[in-house]
Design an enzyme around this catalytic site. Structure first.
Site, short mmCIF file in Angstrom:
data_model
loop_
_atom_site.label_atom_id
_atom_site.label_comp_id
_atom_site.label_asym_id
_atom_site.label_seq_id
_atom_site.Cartn_x
_atom_site.Cartn_y
_atom_site.Cartn_z
CG HIS A 55 -66.14 -69.22 -10.00
ND1 HIS A 55 -65.22 -69.41 -11.00
CD2 HIS A 55 -66.43 -67.90 -10.01
CE1 HIS A 55 -64.96 -68.26 -11.58
NE2 HIS A 55 -65.69 -67.33 -11.01
P1 TYD Z 1 -60.66 -68.57 -12.20
O1 TYD Z 1 -61.34 -67.35 -11.69
O2 TYD Z 1 -61.00 -69.87 -11.53
O3 TYD Z 1 -60.92 -68.72 -13.75
P2 TYD Z 1 -62.29 -69.01 -14.57
O4 TYD Z 1 -63.45 -68.57 -13.77
O5 TYD Z 1 -62.15 -68.21 -15.80
O6 TYD Z 1 -62.33 -70.44 -14.92
O7 TYD Z 1 -59.09 -68.32 -12.15
C1 TYD Z 1 -58.17 -69.24 -12.68
C2 TYD Z 1 -56.83 -69.03 -11.99
O8 TYD Z 1 -56.31 -67.72 -12.21
C3 TYD Z 1 -56.89 -69.22 -10.49
O9 TYD Z 1 -55.74 -69.95 -10.09
C4 TYD Z 1 -56.79 -67.84 -9.92
C5 TYD Z 1 -56.06 -67.04 -10.99
N1 TYD Z 1 -56.54 -65.65 -11.07
C6 TYD Z 1 -55.75 -64.62 -10.60
O10 TYD Z 1 -54.64 -64.83 -10.09
N2 TYD Z 1 -56.21 -63.34 -10.70
C7 TYD Z 1 -57.42 -63.05 -11.25
O11 TYD Z 1 -57.81 -61.86 -11.32
C8 TYD Z 1 -58.24 -64.13 -11.72
C9 TYD Z 1 -59.58 -63.87 -12.32
C10 TYD Z 1 -57.76 -65.42 -11.61
#
Ligand code: TYD
Length: 138
Positions: A55
C-alpha cells in the site's frame, strides 16, 4: 503528496550509545527524524514467506526499523523501485508520503518497528496499485 519519489526516502543512521551492558538507540521526533511521532506500532510473529505492506499513504511519514532480525522493504514511486534489506537496529528507513511499499523476506523472530507521523487513519491508505498510479498521475 503526489510528487514524491524514492529519492526522498533514505536510510537514517540513528544514534548508537555503546555500552558494555548493551547498546541503546534513542529516536526523538523532530531531532533524529524529520517528523513528530504520533504513533508507534510493530509487526512480529510474521510467518516465513509472508508479505505485508502493499500500500501507499497520502500524508503519512514513517520510520521503519528492524528492531530485531531482518526483512526487505521495497519502495516504489510508480516509476522506480528500490529495495532495502534492513538488518540493524540502528538504521531507520524514512518513507515519505506517496510511496508504495512491499515488505517481505522476514527472518524468523523479526520485529519491524514503525514510528509514524499521524494517528491511524484508514482513509490515508491507497491499497490498489492502479489507483496509486492514478494518484501519482502516471
Ligand atoms: P496494515 O497497515 O494493512 O498492515 P501492513 O501494512 O503491515 O500489512 O494494517 C493491518 C490491519 O491493522 C488493518 O486492519 C488496520 C490495522 N491497523 C490499526 O488498527 N492501527 C494501526 O496503527 C495499523 C498500522 C494497522
Amino acid at each position: 503528496m503526489t510528487s514524491t519519489t524514492i529519492d526522498d526516502c533514505q536510510i537514517i543512521d540513528l544514534r548508537k550509545i555503546h555500552d558494555p551492558r548493551g547498546n541503546l538507540t534513542p529516536i526523538e521526533g523532530g531531532i533524529d527524524i524529520p517528523f513528530d511521532i504520533k504513533r508507534v506500532y510493530y509487526l512480529y510473529d510474521v510467518p516465513g514467506g509472508e508479505s505485508r505492506g502493499a500500500h501507499a499513504h497520502k500524508q503519512l511519514y514513517q520510520l521503519i526499523v528492524a528492531a530485531s532480525g531482518s526483512f526487505t522493504v521495497t519502495l516504489d514511486d510508480g516509476r522506480e523501485k528500490k529495495s532495502y534489506h534492513l538488518n540493524r537496529s540502528y538504521y531507520g528507513l524514512l518513507v515519505v508520503p506517496g510511496i508504495w511499499r512491499d515488505l517481505d523476506d522476514f527472518s524468523s523472530g523479526a520485529v519491524l518497528l514503525c514510528l509514524a507521523s499521524e494517528h491511524y487513519e484508514a482513509g490515508d491508505y491507497i491499497r490498489d496499485y492502479k489507483e496509486f498510479l492514478e494518484y501519482k498521475s502516471l
